[in-house]
Design a protein around this motif. Structure first.
Motif, PDB file in Angstrom:
ATOM      1  N   MET A   1       0.244  16.935   8.667  1.00 41.01           N
ATOM      2  CA  MET A   1      -0.427  15.765   8.079  1.00 41.01           C
ATOM      3  C   MET A   1      -0.742  16.035   6.615  1.00 41.01           C
ATOM      4  O   MET A   1      -1.217  17.108   6.258  1.00 41.01           O
ATOM      5  N   ASN A   2      -0.452  15.059   5.754  1.00 38.54           N
ATOM      6  CA  ASN A   2      -0.731  15.174   4.329  1.00 38.54           C
ATOM      7  C   ASN A   2      -1.870  14.234   3.953  1.00 38.54           C
ATOM      8  O   ASN A   2      -2.061  13.186   4.571  1.00 38.54           O
ATOM      9  N   LYS A   3      -2.617  14.590   2.913  1.00 44.88           N
ATOM     10  CA  LYS A   3      -3.687  13.711   2.424  1.00 44.88           C
ATOM     11  C   LYS A   3      -3.061  12.606   1.584  1.00 44.88           C
ATOM     12  O   LYS A   3      -2.187  12.854   0.760  1.00 44.88           O
ATOM     13  N   ILE A   4      -3.515  11.399   1.806  1.00 43.38           N
ATOM     14  CA  ILE A   4      -2.957  10.263   1.079  1.00 43.38           C
ATOM     15  C   ILE A   4      -3.307  10.329  -0.394  1.00 43.38           C
ATOM     16  O   ILE A   4      -4.422  10.687  -0.777  1.00 43.38           O
ATOM     17  N   ASN A   5      -2.332  10.019  -1.228  1.00 46.11           N
ATOM     18  CA  ASN A   5      -2.528   9.929  -2.668  1.00 46.11           C
ATOM     19  C   ASN A   5      -2.881   8.478  -2.990  1.00 46.11           C
ATOM     20  O   ASN A   5      -2.011   7.599  -2.981  1.00 46.11           O
ATOM     21  N   LEU A   6      -4.158   8.212  -3.258  1.00 42.35           N
ATOM     22  CA  LEU A   6      -4.606   6.838  -3.463  1.00 42.35           C
ATOM     23  C   LEU A   6      -3.975   6.203  -4.699  1.00 42.35           C
ATOM     24  O   LEU A   6      -3.727   4.992  -4.730  1.00 42.35           O
ATOM     25  N   HIS A   7      -3.710   7.015  -5.718  1.00 43.17           N
ATOM     26  CA  HIS A   7      -3.041   6.481  -6.903  1.00 43.17           C
ATOM     27  C   HIS A   7      -1.633   6.019  -6.553  1.00 43.17           C
ATOM     28  O   HIS A   7      -1.171   4.981  -7.041  1.00 43.17           O
ATOM     29  N   GLU A   8      -0.962   6.749  -5.691  1.00 37.64           N
ATOM     30  CA  GLU A   8       0.382   6.384  -5.256  1.00 37.64           C
ATOM     31  C   GLU A   8       0.364   5.071  -4.467  1.00 37.64           C
ATOM     32  O   GLU A   8       1.253   4.233  -4.608  1.00 37.64           O
ATOM     33  N   VAL A   9      -0.683   4.906  -3.659  1.00 40.16           N
ATOM     34  CA  VAL A   9      -0.823   3.656  -2.903  1.00 40.16           C
ATOM     35  C   VAL A   9      -1.035   2.481  -3.852  1.00 40.16           C
ATOM     36  O   VAL A   9      -0.418   1.424  -3.708  1.00 40.16           O
ATOM     37  N   SER A  10      -1.890   2.655  -4.852  1.00 43.35           N
ATOM     38  CA  SER A  10      -2.141   1.594  -5.829  1.00 43.35           C
ATOM     39  C   SER A  10      -0.871   1.235  -6.580  1.00 43.35           C
ATOM     40  O   SER A  10      -0.597   0.053  -6.843  1.00 43.35           O
ATOM     41  N   GLU A  11      -0.087   2.232  -6.931  1.00 44.37           N
ATOM     42  CA  GLU A  11       1.176   1.989  -7.623  1.00 44.37           C
ATOM     43  C   GLU A  11       2.138   1.194  -6.742  1.00 44.37           C
ATOM     44  O   GLU A  11       2.809   0.271  -7.205  1.00 44.37           O
ATOM     45  N   TYR A  12       2.198   1.572  -5.475  1.00 52.86           N
ATOM     46  CA  TYR A  12       3.082   0.857  -4.541  1.00 52.86           C
ATOM     47  C   TYR A  12       2.686  -0.617  -4.454  1.00 52.86           C
ATOM     48  O   TYR A  12       3.540  -1.515  -4.520  1.00 52.86           O
ATOM     49  N   VAL A  13       1.378  -0.876  -4.300  1.00 52.13           N
ATOM     50  CA  VAL A  13       0.901  -2.249  -4.188  1.00 52.13           C
ATOM     51  C   VAL A  13       1.247  -3.042  -5.450  1.00 52.13           C
ATOM     52  O   VAL A  13       1.779  -4.150  -5.385  1.00 52.13           O
ATOM     53  N   GLY A  14       0.955  -2.453  -6.620  1.00 55.78           N
ATOM     54  CA  GLY A  14       1.220  -3.142  -7.873  1.00 55.78           C
ATOM     55  C   GLY A  14       2.698  -3.431  -8.084  1.00 55.78           C
ATOM     56  O   GLY A  14       3.074  -4.495  -8.596  1.00 55.78           O
ATOM     57  N   GLN A  15       3.544  -2.509  -7.662  1.00 56.52           N
ATOM     58  CA  GLN A  15       4.981  -2.669  -7.863  1.00 56.52           C
ATOM     59  C   GLN A  15       5.631  -3.614  -6.859  1.00 56.52           C
ATOM     60  O   GLN A  15       6.689  -4.183  -7.137  1.00 56.52           O
ATOM     61  N   ASN A  16       5.005  -3.780  -5.693  1.00 56.06           N
ATOM     62  CA  ASN A  16       5.650  -4.544  -4.625  1.00 56.06           C
ATOM     63  C   ASN A  16       4.981  -5.863  -4.275  1.00 56.06           C
ATOM     64  O   ASN A  16       5.567  -6.655  -3.532  1.00 56.06           O
ATOM     65  N   ILE A  17       3.786  -6.132  -4.805  1.00 59.40           N
ATOM     66  CA  ILE A  17       3.120  -7.381  -4.462  1.00 59.40           C
ATOM     67  C   ILE A  17       3.915  -8.587  -4.962  1.00 59.40           C
ATOM     68  O   ILE A  17       3.837  -9.690  -4.402  1.00 59.40           O
ATOM     69  N   GLY A  18       4.735  -8.376  -5.993  1.00 60.71           N
ATOM     70  CA  GLY A  18       5.575  -9.460  -6.502  1.00 60.71           C
ATOM     71  C   GLY A  18       6.544  -9.993  -5.461  1.00 60.71           C
ATOM     72  O   GLY A  18       6.934 -11.169  -5.507  1.00 60.71           O
TER      73      GLY A  18
ATOM     74  N   PHE B   1      -6.977   4.820  10.731  1.00 61.51           N
ATOM     75  CA  PHE B   1      -6.139   5.368  11.796  1.00 61.51           C
ATOM     76  C   PHE B   1      -4.776   5.816  11.272  1.00 61.51           C
ATOM     77  O   PHE B   1      -4.266   6.869  11.658  1.00 61.51           O
ATOM     78  N   ILE B   2      -4.166   5.027  10.379  1.00 66.09           N
ATOM     79  CA  ILE B   2      -2.825   5.366   9.902  1.00 66.09           C
ATOM     80  C   ILE B   2      -2.835   6.293   8.694  1.00 66.09           C
ATOM     81  O   ILE B   2      -1.792   6.814   8.300  1.00 66.09           O
ATOM     82  N   SER B   3      -4.042   6.524   8.100  1.00 66.29           N
ATOM     83  CA  SER B   3      -4.093   7.313   6.864  1.00 66.29           C
ATOM     84  C   SER B   3      -5.109   8.446   6.876  1.00 66.29           C
ATOM     85  O   SER B   3      -5.045   9.346   6.031  1.00 66.29           O
ATOM     86  N   ARG B   4      -6.085   8.366   7.796  1.00 65.69           N
ATOM     87  CA  ARG B   4      -7.211   9.296   7.814  1.00 65.69           C
ATOM     88  C   ARG B   4      -8.045   9.207   6.530  1.00 65.69           C
ATOM     89  O   ARG B   4      -8.714  10.142   6.138  1.00 65.69           O
ATOM     90  N   GLU B   5      -8.029   8.045   5.906  1.00 64.09           N
ATOM     91  CA  GLU B   5      -8.814   7.786   4.698  1.00 64.09           C
ATOM     92  C   GLU B   5      -9.755   6.626   5.011  1.00 64.09           C
ATOM     93  O   GLU B   5      -9.324   5.473   5.138  1.00 64.09           O
ATOM     94  N   SER B   6     -11.054   6.908   5.119  1.00 66.62           N
ATOM     95  CA  SER B   6     -12.007   5.908   5.604  1.00 66.62           C
ATOM     96  C   SER B   6     -12.188   4.721   4.666  1.00 66.62           C
ATOM     97  O   SER B   6     -12.541   3.630   5.106  1.00 66.62           O
ATOM     98  N   GLU B   7     -11.966   4.910   3.367  1.00 67.03           N
ATOM     99  CA  GLU B   7     -12.187   3.822   2.411  1.00 67.03           C
ATOM    100  C   GLU B   7     -10.890   3.197   1.918  1.00 67.03           C
ATOM    101  O   GLU B   7     -10.898   2.413   0.963  1.00 67.03           O
ATOM    102  N   LEU B   8      -9.786   3.493   2.581  1.00 69.73           N
ATOM    103  CA  LEU B   8      -8.509   2.934   2.142  1.00 69.73           C
ATOM    104  C   LEU B   8      -8.522   1.412   2.182  1.00 69.73           C
ATOM    105  O   LEU B   8      -7.939   0.747   1.323  1.00 69.73           O
ATOM    106  N   TYR B   9      -9.213   0.841   3.167  1.00 68.73           N
ATOM    107  CA  TYR B   9      -9.220  -0.615   3.330  1.00 68.73           C
ATOM    108  C   TYR B   9      -9.815  -1.331   2.123  1.00 68.73           C
ATOM    109  O   TYR B   9      -9.507  -2.501   1.868  1.00 68.73           O
ATOM    110  N   THR B  10     -10.679  -0.651   1.358  1.00 68.48           N
ATOM    111  CA  THR B  10     -11.200  -1.255   0.127  1.00 68.48           C
ATOM    112  C   THR B  10     -10.355  -0.866  -1.084  1.00 68.48           C
ATOM    113  O   THR B  10     -10.267  -1.637  -2.048  1.00 68.48           O
ATOM    114  N   THR B  11      -9.730   0.281  -1.027  1.00 67.74           N
ATOM    115  CA  THR B  11      -8.926   0.756  -2.160  1.00 67.74           C
ATOM    116  C   THR B  11      -7.755  -0.165  -2.452  1.00 67.74           C
ATOM    117  O   THR B  11      -7.395  -0.376  -3.614  1.00 67.74           O
ATOM    118  N   ILE B  12      -7.156  -0.738  -1.411  1.00 69.81           N
ATOM    119  CA  ILE B  12      -5.953  -1.551  -1.608  1.00 69.81           C
ATOM    120  C   ILE B  12      -6.248  -2.950  -2.137  1.00 69.81           C
ATOM    121  O   ILE B  12      -5.329  -3.673  -2.522  1.00 69.81           O
TER     122      ILE B  12
END
Length: 259
Positions: A1-18, A179-190
């Motif tokens: 298991m790897n720790k999620i990179n929140l910056h990487e998640v933000s980049e993905y959202v910004g690049q793909n929300i279009g 559950f899918i990330s083991r990051e408790s505040e991910l739901y607000t980060t996105i």
């Protein structure tokens, strides 16, 4: 298991929300008035004393858009969930019918059916999901009889105070993203990156929407309004509910009805 990179998640959202916004606009471009007219109850418009073509058209289109956007955004969020889980657990898009995500954690194979929110289905649809889980478990155990499998209904937003459903778990909102990330505040980060260029995209959508409302209103008036401007309710009901299917074709501005 790897720790999620929140910056990487933000980049993905910004690049793909279009992609979501592009599909919203494309859905308007291919929408036809005849399709939405056949899906709605014409008697309801009459009972509500609707008097103008634009009122009917806007009601039809807005209902379609609301339902369609929920589906489109649900699909987009599923892609985001897959991206995040792949980074953390090495999860993958399942090839089993009815299952969206599979990943292994501490000797357990998690099979996940992803939905937008907690109130996504009726009793028949939930029963179908339960059956999909059972079939998936049987399929996976065929190749590995000792495999421990946990079935999960993951909902991207909302709450469920009783996640243990007996034969599967239902994780909603914060619980699902954790559950899918083991990051408790991910739901607000996105949330923040979802607004990337939202103003520009919504202005583009509004322009397409306005043009479509005008186009559909004219089409509705040509087909279902009398010369006086009054709505021809009998013609509208026939189009929606007649046992004989018919459609309208315009040739040199003349209306031809094919039965």
């Amino acid at each position: 298991m790897n720790k999620i990179n929140l910056h990487e998640v933000s980049e993905y959202v910004g690049q793909n929300i279009g992609i979501f916004h592009q599909k919203r606009i494309r859905s308007l471009d291919v929408l036809k008035l005849s399709h939405v007219l056949k899906r709605k109850n014409p008697y309801l418009f009459r009972a509500k004393h609707v008097l103008t073509a634009e009122q009917i058209v806007k009601s039809l289109v807005d209902a379609h858009i609301s339902s369609n956007e929920e589906t489109l955004f649900g699909d987009w969020l599923e892609g985001l969930a897959l991206f995040i889980n792949e980074r953390v657990y090495g999860g993958w898009k399942s090839g089993i019918s009815g299952i969206d995500l599979e990943f292994d954690d501490d000797g357990v194979r998690n099979i996940v059916a992803i939905k937008s929110g907690p109130n996504w289905g009726n009793s028949s649809q939930i029963a179908k999901m339960r059956l999909d889980f059972k079939i998936a478990q049987k399929t996976l155990r065929t190749s590995n009889s000792g495999l421990r499998i946990v079935a999960v209904n993951g909902c991207c937003y909302g709450r469920d105070s009783r996640p243990d459903k007996g034969d599967y778990f239902k994780y909603c909102g914060q619980r699902f993203w954790e559950f899918i990330s083991r990051e408790s505040e991910l739901y607000t980060t996105i949330v923040e990156p979802l607004g990337y260029k939202a103003k520009d995209k919504n202005e583009e959508f509004a322009a397409s929407y306005s043009q479509m409302i005008n186009r559909f209103t004219k089409e509705f008036m040509d087909s279902f309004c009398k010369d006086s401007g009054k709505i021809a309710w009998d013609e509208l009901v026939r189009f929606n509910s007649s046992a004989k299917y018919f459609f309208l074709v315009y040739i040199n501005d003349s209306k031809i009805i094919y039965l």
